[in-house]
Design a protein around this motif. Structure first.
Motif, short mmCIF file in Angstrom:
data_model
loop_
_atom_site.label_atom_id
_atom_site.label_comp_id
_atom_site.label_asym_id
_atom_site.label_seq_id
_atom_site.Cartn_x
_atom_site.Cartn_y
_atom_site.Cartn_z
N UNK A 1 -14.87 -31.18 -1.28
CA UNK A 1 -15.79 -31.56 -0.20
C UNK A 1 -15.09 -32.44 0.84
N UNK A 2 -14.18 -33.30 0.38
CA UNK A 2 -13.41 -34.13 1.32
C UNK A 2 -12.51 -33.26 2.19
N UNK A 3 -11.85 -32.27 1.57
CA UNK A 3 -10.98 -31.36 2.33
C UNK A 3 -11.80 -30.59 3.36
N UNK A 4 -12.98 -30.13 2.96
CA UNK A 4 -13.84 -29.37 3.87
C UNK A 4 -14.29 -30.26 5.04
N UNK A 5 -14.60 -31.51 4.75
CA UNK A 5 -15.02 -32.45 5.81
C UNK A 5 -13.91 -32.60 6.85
#
Length: 284
Positions: free
Chosen positions: A176-180
């Motif tokens: 989710x951090x990478x996607x953000x």
């Protein structure tokens, strides 16, 4: 413009692609896989598939376009020349003029040998002049919860981490951090130290396993030297036992207790508690 994810069929890569599909149209996502079969189900959903391998440099030559955002997921072949493998992505990404290259690295505090390839890759990436993001991922819950069979067989959590604490989080949290970062703005040339909101000790981990499994799981703390012997005896190939014991030594020193809060800030939600991942693993 495409969002390109390398290692897209790996554990982390799969989470990233699935979460990207919740935010952007499928035709804006390119999944890099080693063989077409590994991306077949994603292709059916409209994701672009690129077949390339870190060990075959020319497969990356025409993969990137100007303006792409790239997530370079670090290679899984620890002990191999991972820095060389990662250059195979960084060099053509630079030549193509990508807008951003995010790399899944290791915590800046980690001195264990496992971090060497990550530091080497960070150096190459910074020297390339590409707009970068360093996603310094802490430990995954799954590093432990996916290997419960021997723990439940011997009723013991065996480690060489003493009373050290681990700020682990679920793979889905790091994804989710990478996607953000890949779908947001203003992340260029930033370094994020990523870890779970709550740091736990192995005594607490053994206690939580005992509670959820209904078995009495002991907290079996041993020396790093003894752990190497145990892991070698269990059939782990060289140099893995020494690498894993080195990580435990780093945990004992506090190097995997990440207090930055970057992970929950980037994702906009609290990180997954280890108890939740233990529960999911026990349900199987």
């Amino acid at each position: 413009m495409s969002i390109v994810v390398t290692g897209a069929n790996g554990h982390l890569g799969r989470h990233v692609v699935e979460q990207l599909l919740e935010k952007v149209p499928a035709d804006q996502v390119t999944a890099v896989v080693r063989t077409p079969e590994k991306g077949a189900d994603l292709a059916e959903r409209g994701v672009k598939i690129a077949v390339a391998d870190y060990n075959t440099p020319d497969t990356f030559d025409a993969l990137f376009a100007a303006g792409d955002k790239v997530l370079l997921i670090s290679g899984s072949e620890v002990g191999n020349d991972r820095v060389g493998q990662h250059k195979v992505v960084i060099n053509p990404a630079k030549a193509a003029g990508v807008a951003l290259l995010a790399y899944t690295s290791a915590p800046g505090s980690l001195t264990a040998a496992l971090a060497d390839d990550h530091r080497g890759t960070e150096k190459v990436l910074l020297e390339s002049g590409l707009p970068y993001v360093l996603l310094r991922n802490g430990w995954y819950h799954e590093n432990y919860t996916e290997n419960l069979a021997p723990v439940l067989q011997y009723n013991a959590v065996t480690h060489a981490a003493g009373e050290g604490r681990v700020s682990s989080a679920a793979r889905a949290d790091y994804a989710a951090a990478a996607v953000a970062v890949l779908t947001g703005e203003g992340h260029e040339n930033k370094t994020y130290e990523l870890g779970g909101d709550v740091a736990w000790s192995f005594a607490e981990y053994a206690a939580e396993l005992s509670r959820q499994s209904g078995k009495e799981i002991a907290n079996n703390a041993v020396s790093a030297e003894d752990l190497v012997g145990i892991l070698t005896g269990a059939g782990l190939p060289e140099p893995l036992p020494a690498i894993l014991a080195g990580v435990d030594t780093s945990i004992e020193k506090g190097e995997l207790a990440i207090g930055s809060g970057d992970l929950s800030r980037l994702t906009g939600r609290p990180t997954t508690p280890i108890a939740e991942s233990i529960g999911a693993a026990l349900k199987g």
